[in-house]
Design an enzyme around this catalytic site. Structure first.
Site, PDB file in Angstrom:
ATOM      1  N   SER A 195       0.830  -1.199   0.000  1.00 37.62           N
ATOM      2  CA  SER A 195       0.000   0.000   0.000  1.00 37.62           C
ATOM      3  C   SER A 195       0.862   1.246   0.000  1.00 37.62           C
ATOM      4  O   SER A 195       1.972   1.252   0.531  1.00 37.62           O
ATOM      5  CB  SER A 195      -0.916   0.003   1.240  1.00 37.62           C
ATOM      6  N   ASP A 196       0.354   2.305  -0.653  1.00 33.83           N
ATOM      7  CA  ASP A 196       0.973   3.619  -0.546  1.00 33.83           C
ATOM      8  C   ASP A 196       0.569   4.168   0.814  1.00 33.83           C
ATOM      9  O   ASP A 196      -0.546   4.630   1.000  1.00 33.83           O
ATOM     10  CB  ASP A 196       0.469   4.527  -1.678  1.00 33.83           C
ATOM     11  N   LYS A 197       1.479   4.086   1.770  1.00 34.14           N
ATOM     12  CA  LYS A 197       1.096   4.339   3.165  1.00 34.14           C
ATOM     13  C   LYS A 197       0.778   5.802   3.438  1.00 34.14           C
ATOM     14  O   LYS A 197      -0.050   6.121   4.285  1.00 34.14           O
ATOM     15  CB  LYS A 197       2.206   3.884   4.108  1.00 34.14           C
ATOM     16  N   THR A 198       1.447   6.747   2.721  1.00 29.10           N
ATOM     17  CA  THR A 198       1.278   8.159   3.035  1.00 29.10           C
ATOM     18  C   THR A 198      -0.148   8.605   2.747  1.00 29.10           C
ATOM     19  O   THR A 198      -0.619   8.502   1.620  1.00 29.10           O
ATOM     20  CB  THR A 198       2.261   9.011   2.224  1.00 29.10           C
ATOM     21  N   THR A 256      -2.720   7.140   3.678  1.00 33.23           N
ATOM     22  CA  THR A 256      -3.606   5.976   3.774  1.00 33.23           C
ATOM     23  C   THR A 256      -3.479   5.312   5.140  1.00 33.23           C
ATOM     24  O   THR A 256      -4.458   5.136   5.856  1.00 33.23           O
ATOM     25  CB  THR A 256      -3.270   4.957   2.673  1.00 33.23           C
TER      26      THR A 256
END
Length: 351
Positions: A218-221, A223
């Site tokens: 996942s694109d953590k920023t 999210t």
């Protein structure tokens, strides 16, 4: 793919045969001379030949929101790093430039990304595979039993019409009419439980897929995180020190009187492009204040502000003379400053 369509510029200003024309971006060909200015989207991959303070937003390609300056100067062998290339569908933030079209359509960098995205195949979910396998088994059993009773009915003295009714009845009886409703209700209840934990499920089949997942990328920023970083540990004087990460600074801290820490703090404050946003209430805690700049540089800025005081005053005493910004190729940042002593002709280099 709809998001890519909104990024396609509609019109472009082109110079052909000495005349300035406004054409549809789809009509551009390699070798056209194109003019772009602030607010435009780049209509193709351009080789910049002249510019006046041009800055572009390459976030759609690199993810970096920092404006990138562009010039006619060749600065790097990598086309993604050199300053004389403007990429298709990126935004022009300010300035103006004239460029030569080098790639159009699917041959542009963004076009190749779009082709990769459109070429992805959507496979069956695990639950869809299991249901299909189950239906095949049930169908095989139903047909086998129906045909068997149809054949056996004749030796037992049944009429052919009764034998057909046996065949149809047995096949229909083995069809699981409640399967669809049962699966839908089970997935809906699971999705409802996930919604109570702030997890929105757009596709019910994704509920079962999530249960079969072992790794999630996942694109953590934005999210999983808030795009906020805090300095928790630092290394100087051959030791690792733990920083106070609490917003009100009530936790344990390290010795801030050492000369090594003073040197490290000066580097973190000067070799840093992050700044506090103006007009913020002084009562707001430093770690909670809004900043402009990269998240990692913002964390360093707040750490130094908490430890040694105003970074703005430090920068005012050490005026910046030159700078090499951080980029993905060099992986370092350098800045040169004047010293605090006005009589000292030397410069201070920090990186």
């Amino acid at each position: 793919m709809d998001s890519f369509k909104t990024m396609v510029p509609q019109m472009a200003v082109v110079i052909r045969n000495g005349e300035k024309l406004t054409l549809n971006a789809r009509e551009l060909v390699v070798g056209d001379v194109v003019e772009v200015k602030g607010g435009d989207r780049v209509p193709a991959d351009l080789r910049i030949v002249s510019t006046h303070g041009l800055k572009v937003d390459n976030s759609s390609l690199t993810g970096e929101s920092e404006p990138q300056s562009r010039s006619a100067e060749f600065t790097h062998d990598n086309p993604l790093e050199t300053k004389n290339i403007a990429f298709f569908s990126t935004s022009v933030l300010e300035g103006a430039a004239m460029g030569l079209v080098v790639n159009t359509g699917d041959r542009t960098v963004m076009g190749r990304i779009a082709n990769l995205a459109s070429g992805l195949e959507i496979g069956e979910t695990p639950i869809a595979k299991e249901i299909a396998h189950f239906i095949h088994i049930i169908t095989s059993v139903a047909v086998f039993l129906g045909v068997t009773f149809f054949i056996v009915a004749f030796p037992l003295g049944y009429d052919w019409l009764d034998a057909v009714l046996f065949l149809i009845g047995i096949i229909v009886a083995n069809v699981p009419e409640g399967l669809l409703a049962t699966v839908t209700v089970a997935l809906t209840l699971t999705a409802k439980r996930m919604a109570s934990k702030n997890c929105l499920v757009k596709n019910l089949e994704a509920v079962e897929t999530l249960g079969s997942t072992s790794v999630i990328c996942s694109d953590k920023t934005g999210t999983l995180t808030q795009n906020r970083m805090t300095v928790s540990h630092m290394w100087f004087n051959s030791e690792i020190y733990e920083a106070d990460t609490s917003e009100d600074q009530t936790g344990e801290s390290f010795d801030k009187s050492s000369s090594e820490w003073s040197s490290l703090a000066r580097i973190a404050g000067l070799c840093n492009r992050a700044m506090f946003k103006p007009n913020q209430d002084d009562s707001v805690l430093i770690l909670a204040r809004e900043c402009t700049g990269d998240a990692s540089e913002t964390a360093l800025l707040k750490c130094v502000e908490l430890s040694v005081g105003s970074v703005e005053d430090m920068r005012a005493r050490n005026q910046k003379v030159a700078e090499i910004p951080f980029n993905s190729s060099n992986k370092y940042q350098v800045s040169i400053h004047e010293t605090e002593d006005a009589n000292d002709p030397r410069y201070l280099l920090v990186m």
